[in-house]
Design an enzyme around this catalytic site. Sequence first.
Site, short mmCIF file in Angstrom:
data_model
loop_
_atom_site.label_atom_id
_atom_site.label_comp_id
_atom_site.label_asym_id
_atom_site.label_seq_id
_atom_site.Cartn_x
_atom_site.Cartn_y
_atom_site.Cartn_z
CE LYS A 201 43.54 112.31 22.78
NZ LYS A 201 44.43 111.38 22.37
NE ARG A 211 43.39 108.64 29.48
CZ ARG A 211 43.10 109.40 29.69
NH1 ARG A 211 43.00 110.18 31.28
NH2 ARG A 211 43.27 110.81 28.99
CD GLU A 238 45.24 122.58 18.59
OE1 GLU A 238 46.39 122.02 17.71
OE2 GLU A 238 45.78 122.86 19.85
CE LYS A 253 40.48 110.23 21.19
NZ LYS A 253 41.62 109.93 21.04
#
Length: 331
Positions: A201, A211, A238, A253
């Site tokens: 991410k 947001r 990751e 993402k």
Amino acid sequence: MTARIPLPVHRPRRLRTTRGMRALVRESRVHPRQLVLPLFVKEGLIGSQPIASLPGVDQLPLDGVADAVREAAAAGIGGVMLFAIPATRDPLGTAACAADGILNLAIAEAAAAAGDDLVVMADLCLDEFTSHGHCGVLGPDGRVDNDATLLVYAQMALSQARAGAHVLGLSGMMDGQTAAIRAALDDDGLTEVAILAYSAKYASAFYGPFRDAVESNLDGDRKTYQMDPANGREGLREAALDEAEGADIVMVKPALPYLDVLAEVAAASSVPVAAYHVSGEYAQIEAASELGWLDRRAAHMEVAQSIVRAGADLILTYAALDLARWIGEDA
Ligand code: PBG
């Protein structure tokens, strides 16, 4: 003397001659069952509230969740991902873990409406619940404290699983979060609750409309925990760490700016791979379509096709309902 132009021996266009021929030889397909629709539930809301920067997406009241889930199931999509906006926020994000916190109430509503037909996923992150807007709790130095955050995530996971979530979406980017949450769930006998790890991410500019949707209080950025857009190899690392820690699904993402990472993760992963076509990616198509600069349907279909072609098994997308309908019409 005139040079003779050789006739082509290889003619790839043969396989493009008709709609039927193109459909016959297509290498990849998008199916509605691969699509996951994000839903935003706001505490205390009466009726739904449009989100200006996410056209076509609304904040929902708690009593609108069941209908939204039934609509998603009727459209034939695979799942929903729940996000919530609580009425009050504090530095520790307390409402995230409360059994009667808005997200946990929404999960229960969604799970009851979904039955076995649709997968109910919940965002497991503190940013919607903290007064400072960060994805974790802060240490005395004002920085996000990784290990203190893991303890809160473990509690949040138990609340979400007990509320009935089928999949927990770990979006906070704390080190060790998958292992911590898997252990907490297993210790509590919640062994069938799955983990979707937002593994790669990135600290992206494309989360802007999200947001707005969650009325984020964030001041600053998330660069000390979300990934640097320059790093591809680290995305693989990751994803590998999350897989080793017990993730059932890994994710990349945003989607389009990171299709290279997605393709590499898909090639290396032994678990299913998701991609999130995020709010800012969606909003670009909506805004350009509104101006008459893009064909909305063609653009959304091409994007979904590209994400699947790059290797995603599932896609989180705000266009899930429209895509499902268009895929049905095109079949
Ligand atoms: C964090 C979270 C974010 C998104 C999903 N989960 C925001 C962030 O990291 O700032 C963004 C999704 C989108 O932009 O559509 N809980």
